[in-house]
Design an enzyme around this catalytic site. Structure first.
Site, PDB file in Angstrom:
ATOM      1  N   ILE A   4       0.801  -1.298  -0.066  1.00 29.42           N
ATOM      2  CA  ILE A   4      -0.056  -0.010  -0.010  1.00 29.42           C
ATOM      3  C   ILE A   4       0.896   1.365  -0.116  1.00 29.42           C
ATOM      4  O   ILE A   4       0.321   2.420   0.011  1.00 29.42           O
ATOM      5  CB  ILE A   4      -0.981   0.136   1.086  1.00 29.42           C
ATOM      6  N   ARG A  46       5.265   2.927  -0.762  1.00 27.76           N
ATOM      7  CA  ARG A  46       6.661   2.531  -0.861  1.00 27.76           C
ATOM      8  C   ARG A  46       7.435   4.114  -0.535  1.00 27.76           C
ATOM      9  O   ARG A  46       6.834   5.150  -0.834  1.00 27.76           O
ATOM     10  CB  ARG A  46       6.919   2.066  -2.024  1.00 27.76           C
ATOM     11  N   PHE A  69      13.526   3.860   1.495  1.00 26.53           N
ATOM     12  CA  PHE A  69      14.377   2.765   2.520  1.00 26.53           C
ATOM     13  C   PHE A  69      13.184   1.739   2.861  1.00 26.53           C
ATOM     14  O   PHE A  69      13.332   1.044   3.827  1.00 26.53           O
ATOM     15  CB  PHE A  69      14.854   3.500   3.625  1.00 26.53           C
ATOM     16  N   SER A  70      11.912   2.128   2.478  1.00 28.23           N
ATOM     17  CA  SER A  70      10.771   1.221   3.156  1.00 28.23           C
ATOM     18  C   SER A  70       9.632   1.084   2.377  1.00 28.23           C
ATOM     19  O   SER A  70       9.375   1.652   1.250  1.00 28.23           O
ATOM     20  CB  SER A  70      10.511   2.066   4.401  1.00 28.23           C
ATOM     21  N   VAL A 112       5.223  -0.265   2.604  1.00 30.88           N
ATOM     22  CA  VAL A 112       4.049  -0.611   3.910  1.00 30.88           C
ATOM     23  C   VAL A 112       3.113  -1.642   3.080  1.00 30.88           C
ATOM     24  O   VAL A 112       2.868  -1.204   1.896  1.00 30.88           O
ATOM     25  CB  VAL A 112       3.490   0.734   4.133  1.00 30.88           C
ATOM     26  N   LYS A 146       5.471  -1.926   8.122  1.00 35.68           N
ATOM     27  CA  LYS A 146       6.195  -1.200   7.496  1.00 35.68           C
ATOM     28  C   LYS A 146       7.634  -1.817   7.603  1.00 35.68           C
ATOM     29  O   LYS A 146       8.232  -1.965   8.580  1.00 35.68           O
ATOM     30  CB  LYS A 146       6.351   0.156   8.276  1.00 35.68           C
ATOM     31  N   ASP A 197       5.789  17.716   8.735  1.00 32.53           N
ATOM     32  CA  ASP A 197       5.171  17.418   7.504  1.00 32.53           C
ATOM     33  C   ASP A 197       3.465  17.010   7.601  1.00 32.53           C
ATOM     34  O   ASP A 197       2.882  16.253   7.099  1.00 32.53           O
ATOM     35  CB  ASP A 197       5.724  16.192   6.736  1.00 32.53           C
TER      36      ASP A 197
END
Length: 420
Positions: free
Chosen positions: A97, A99, A102-103, A105, A120, A211
């Site tokens: 769901i 991106r 470095f990660s 989800v 995550k 943010d």
């Protein structure tokens, strides 16, 4: 639930005596840094809320945005990847769901309770990735509030960390505004009350989000009684907590106007929501989050943004001037208390800007806009969003084509020549 890829401090000007030169060079560096990191524009999505998507996010050099995949999850779909046995034994992995650099989800389901969660996957093979992971986990492990996304558990491996979070399935704040056929000031005030509760809690722990925007405010479930969650702590950090109330005697732009811990200097976030002190690369506090709340309030009441220009440079200039208006529909139908609430947050001087606790006690929020008009604002908001999405699509090609030339033009100017 996004992830930035690092907290990069802006370069420092060593000439402490030439204040004007230092200010101009700082602004120049900020403009160039953000322009160089501009994402390649894609064709605007048909969904009018796509204009306010995470694609518009700009972060400093060394950071990349976190993109959520807005796609239909088909029955039986599974995300193909190797998971640690501890994770796969407890959770059934469903679909990707989101991106980031470095990660990623994924949506998952607990095998016993059948409850949905978000997992995550954070790659930690590089020092920078490990630093990002540690910073985000430090925040998530500290928070526990009804209006902040909750950390469930963490699985640590040598090269990857799995972070299990509660899954918000009700869509983001702007999606909810658009999906409702009837939307009033009372609905907006109720949503902002939950946002302020979550943000105020974070600030009480000396956490600055940095943010805040509609995409990072998610409803826990689709029901009308759903709580609203503050999510995405990829750019959040400890520091910048204000320890005193507003100081009316503070001078405009004077960072000593409040008694605060002025320890934050990293320039990051999404430009449309950035406070003036962030644009100027001044030391700042959690007051930058309150400016963002003001921008969010303006958007969900009108479908427009208070500061908008054709280029990033012009956008920053508009923010620094602090000039915006309440022109066009639906503003004639919006109450004066709602406009006063926005003005108190979009205050250029951070020392005079409402803190979260004060904003939650504003009469418009406190009474849930009880004295405001019950007029339906949905049509005007939707129209404004469609108009803005159309403008963005038409400007997409020219912005991409002229991006490199704009950066060179800014970079080649001598220090002190950036006119406002």
């Amino acid at each position: 639930m996004g992830c930035g890829t690092g907290k990069v401090l802006p370069s420092q000007n060593g000439n402490e005596n030439e204040e004007k030169s230092k200010r101009d060079v700082s602004v120049l560096q900020s403009l160039v840094a953000f322009a160089m990191e501009r994402d390649h524009h894609e064709e605007s999505k048909k969904n009018v809320s796509g204009f306010f998507s995470t694609k518009s996010r700009r972060v400093p050099a060394g950071q990349t945005s976190f993109r959520f995949e807005k796609q239909q999850e088909k029955s039986g779909d599974t995300y193909k990847d190797k998971f640690d046995a501890r994770v796969s034994s407890r959770y059934r992995i469903k679909a990707l769901i989101g991106r980031g650099s470095f990660s990623r989800v994924v949506r998952a389901e607990h095998r016993t309770s059948r409850r949905p969660f978000a997992i995550k996957l954070m790659e930690v093979e590089t020092p920078q990735a490990r630093e990002v992971c540690a910073a985000e986990l430090a925040v998530l492990r500290r928070v526990h509030h009804a209006n902040v996304v909750r950390l469930v558990e963490v699985f640590q491996c040598p090269r990857r960390v799995y972070v299990v979070l509660e899954l918000a399935t009700g869509g983001d704040l702007l999606d909810r505004v658009l999906s409702r056929g009837h939307y009033t000031e009372r609905d907006a005030a109720q949503a902002l009350r939950m946002v302020l509760a979550g943000v105020g809690y974070l600030h009480s722990l000396a956490i600055t989000h940095r943010d805040l925007k509609p995409e990072n405010l998610l409803y826990y479930h689709p029901g009308v009684d759903s709580r609203l969650l503050v999510t995405d702590f990829g750019l959040a950090t400890f520091g910048g907590a204000e320890t005193s109330g507003r100081n009316p005697s503070a001078q405009s732009g004077d960072i000593n106007g409040t008694s605060s811990t002025w320890s934050l200097r990293t320039t990051c976030g999404t430009p449309e929501y950035m406070a003036p002190e962030l644009v100027l690369r001044k030391p700042y506090s959690c007051a930058v989050d309150m400016w963002a709340v003001g921008v969010i309030a303006y958007i969900i009441l009108s479908g427009a943004v208070p500061f908008e220009d054709d280029t990033q440079t012009q956008l920053y200039r508009s923010i620094l001037r602090g000039k915006y208006g309440f022109r066009g529909n639906p503003w004639p139908s919006v109450s004066n208390p709602a406009k006063d609430f926005i003005r108190a947050l979009l205050e250029s001087d951070p020392g005079r800007r409402l803190r979260a606790e004060q904003a939650s006690r504003h009469p418009w929020i406190l009474t849930a806009a009880a004295g405001s008009s019950a007029r339906n604002l949905h049509r005007s908001i939707s129209r404004n969003l469609r108009h803005r999405a159309s403008r963005n699509s038409s400007r997409c090609h020219s912005r991409t084509t002229n991006s490199a030339a704009d950066v060179r033009s800014i970079a080649e100017r001598p220090a002190g020549t950036l006119a406002w």
